[in-house]
Design a protein around this motif. Structure first.
Motif, PDB file in Angstrom:
ATOM      1  N   LEU A   1      -9.218   5.301  -4.936  1.00 27.34           N
ATOM      2  CA  LEU A   1      -8.746   3.995  -4.511  1.00 27.34           C
ATOM      3  C   LEU A   1      -8.488   3.153  -5.748  1.00 27.34           C
ATOM      4  O   LEU A   1      -9.371   2.976  -6.596  1.00 27.34           O
ATOM      5  CB  LEU A   1      -9.793   3.315  -3.626  1.00 27.34           C
TER       6      LEU A   1
ATOM      7  N   LEU B   1      -2.865  11.725  -7.409  1.00 31.01           N
ATOM      8  CA  LEU B   1      -2.617  11.205  -6.080  1.00 31.01           C
ATOM      9  C   LEU B   1      -3.503   9.980  -5.887  1.00 31.01           C
ATOM     10  O   LEU B   1      -4.731  10.075  -5.959  1.00 31.01           O
ATOM     11  CB  LEU B   1      -2.926  12.259  -5.022  1.00 31.01           C
TER      12      LEU B   1
ATOM     13  N   ASP C   1      -4.575   6.269  -3.845  1.00 28.08           N
ATOM     14  CA  ASP C   1      -4.566   5.356  -2.709  1.00 28.08           C
ATOM     15  C   ASP C   1      -4.432   3.956  -3.310  1.00 28.08           C
ATOM     16  O   ASP C   1      -5.411   3.323  -3.688  1.00 28.08           O
ATOM     17  CB  ASP C   1      -5.872   5.491  -1.922  1.00 28.08           C
TER      18      ASP C   1
ATOM     19  N   HIS D   1       0.839  -1.208   0.000  1.00 24.13           N
ATOM     20  CA  HIS D   1       0.000   0.000   0.000  1.00 24.13           C
ATOM     21  C   HIS D   1       0.868   1.250   0.000  1.00 24.13           C
ATOM     22  O   HIS D   1       1.957   1.276   0.584  1.00 24.13           O
ATOM     23  CB  HIS D   1      -0.915   0.017   1.230  1.00 24.13           C
ATOM     24  N   GLN D   2       0.373   2.286  -0.680  1.00 24.11           N
ATOM     25  CA  GLN D   2       0.999   3.602  -0.605  1.00 24.11           C
ATOM     26  C   GLN D   2       0.016   4.656  -1.102  1.00 24.11           C
ATOM     27  O   GLN D   2      -0.914   4.356  -1.867  1.00 24.11           O
ATOM     28  CB  GLN D   2       2.282   3.677  -1.437  1.00 24.11           C
ATOM     29  N   GLN D   3       0.213   5.874  -0.643  1.00 25.38           N
ATOM     30  CA  GLN D   3      -0.464   7.042  -1.182  1.00 25.38           C
ATOM     31  C   GLN D   3       0.599   7.944  -1.786  1.00 25.38           C
ATOM     32  O   GLN D   3       1.378   8.571  -1.067  1.00 25.38           O
ATOM     33  CB  GLN D   3      -1.274   7.771  -0.104  1.00 25.38           C
ATOM     34  N   GLU D   4       0.652   7.979  -3.105  1.00 30.08           N
ATOM     35  CA  GLU D   4       1.686   8.714  -3.819  1.00 30.08           C
ATOM     36  C   GLU D   4       1.108   9.276  -5.110  1.00 30.08           C
ATOM     37  O   GLU D   4       0.052   8.855  -5.587  1.00 30.08           O
ATOM     38  CB  GLU D   4       2.868   7.800  -4.154  1.00 30.08           C
TER      39      GLU D   4
ATOM     40  N   ALA E   1      -7.998  11.629  -4.531  1.00 29.68           N
ATOM     41  CA  ALA E   1      -7.113  10.475  -4.416  1.00 29.68           C
ATOM     42  C   ALA E   1      -7.960   9.212  -4.494  1.00 29.68           C
ATOM     43  O   ALA E   1      -8.440   8.708  -3.482  1.00 29.68           O
ATOM     44  CB  ALA E   1      -6.337  10.516  -3.104  1.00 29.68           C
TER      45      ALA E   1
END
Length: 413
Positions: free
Chosen positions: A382, A295, A297, A234-237, A380
């Motif tokens: 998913l 961005l 998720d 997982h990452q938020q970038e 952002a």
């Protein structure tokens, strides 16, 4: 003398297993003039071959997907380079069949330009990089009873950096070759597809090994509850991203540290067949031009996939006819070609590594563009890769497609 066998194996072996090198006596008439420094060239020579490699890759993928129900994994560069090198030793119609089977139009791209392009491609891919571990190489091992043509040896050396060595093939030699396969692919490929025989005449060994870290590493994966047992990263970038409503798929670009990137394509539920049927070079180009920074998720499974195929049964337009390989050695004037291919691709929270091995066997005949209308999302969203998706692994300096696969079961290995 028993059956004459010719093996071409794409599988990381150094040119020092057995025997002495064949001496270099003359320059091959098939070798094009040395290219100028790429900094002074308006267009690097490898640009003449990478589009054909991509087109060939998509054609081969569709054929494999028509038969496979699980994961798919292969190296377009590995398969194309092995066959292109084989064409150096082919004559007349066999050369044409191989090169046209790889997707080249010999009227638009002369044979010399194709060979020059592969030389530029392999040379560029082999340049050292502090952030990307990408290794390619080729060696030739010929039976001591053969007297290979010097023109072929020189062309193989000039165009592919392939050195030729006299060899005495045996079970022990096969085991040593398998050990070197593991060494040059850092254990990614264990063994070689296919078997050596006492009457083997020639082995061509090349390798592709790739290892790179993500530009934006993922957090540590979290194992899911049984029965899935899939570790999810997982990452938020910020990533380049799009949704293609025409093909009903999400397209995501993940960058590595270095000149490489992955393109992940997630079709909507039930749309994988539609996506696979629509895959064309123009589709990849439109995606590349339409991706926008977003961005995200992002949830992505940690996966390990592999594939092993008898490509002789798939690429029938290349392998279903008698071949003339007398450009290598006169005894190989009537042969039947067979090819196997094995590739391994792992993707983790830290990065990606992959290896490839191919074998191409020959026996004597007597033995038998409008822009896409894309959805833009400002928040952002998913993005959860929780169903089968496609993976494209690119080296960006050459725009070459190193690996192509489908992740249907992330834990199949």
């Amino acid at each position: 003398m028993g059956p004459a066998l010719l093996w071409l194996l794409g599988a990381g072996i150094v040119a020092s297993i057995h025997g002495q090198p064949f001496p270099s006596l003359e320059k091959s008439p098939k070798v094009p003039p040395a290219p100028q420094d790429q900094l002074s060239e308006p267009t690097p020579a490898h640009h003449s071959v990478t589009p054909a490699i991509t087109s060939f890759a998509l054609h081969l993928y569709k054929q494999l997907a028509a038969e496979a129900t699980g994961n798919i994994c292969f190296s377009p560069v590995g398969v194309s380079a092995a066959l292109a090198l084989l064409s150096l030793g082919a004559q007349a119609d066999t050369t044409t069949r191989i090169l046209e089977g790889l997707g080249f139009n010999l009227t638009e791209t002369p044979q010399a330009d194709i060979y020059r392009g592969f030389r530029s491609l392999l040379s560029t891919l082999g340049q050292p990089s502090p952030k990307l571990e990408l290794k390619v190489g080729t060696s030739l091992f010929l039976s001591q009873q053969l007297k290979p043509r010097q023109s072929f040896l020189d062309a193989a050396r000039e165009l592919y950096g392939a050195l030729a060595f006299a060899a005495n093939f045996s079970d022990a030699a096969g085991r040593r070759m398998e050990a070197f396969v593991r060494k040059r692919t850092y254990g990614r490929v264990a063994g070689i597809p296919g078997l050596l025989h006492d009457d083997t005449l020639l082995v061509l060994l090349n390798y592709v090994f790739f290892k790179a870290k993500w530009k934006h590493p993922f957090s540590r994966p979290h194992p899911q509850k049984p029965p899935l047992r899939v570790s999810t990263m997982h990452q938020q970038e910020m990533h380049r991203f799009l949704y293609d409503p025409e093909l009903a798929c999400t397209v995501l670009q993940l960058d590595f540290s270095g000149h490489a990137r992955a393109l992940l394509v997630l079709p909507d539920p039930g749309k994988m067949g539609q996506l696979e049927a629509a895959l064309r070079p123009e589709t990849l180009t439109k995606w590349g031009q339409s991706l926008v920074p977003s961005l995200l998720d992002l949830h992505l499974p940690r996966f390990s996939i592999s594939g092993m195929y008898n490509l002789g049964d798939v690429l029938t337009h290349i392998f279903n006819l008698e071949a003339d390989l007398s450009g290598i050695e006169g005894q190989l004037n009537q042969t039947i070609l067979r090819m196997s291919h094995k590739a391994v691709l792992d993707m983790t929270e830290r990065g990606t590594d992959a290896g490839v091995a191919s074998s191409l066997l020959s026996q004597p005949w007597a033995l038998n563009n409008a822009p896409l209308a894309l959805s833009a999302i400002s928040s952002a969203p998913l993005v959860h890769f929780n169903r089968p998706f496609l993976v494209f692994l690119w080296e960006m300096t050459t725009q070459s497609l190193l690996f192509l696969g489908k992740v249907a079961n992330p834990t199949a290995g």
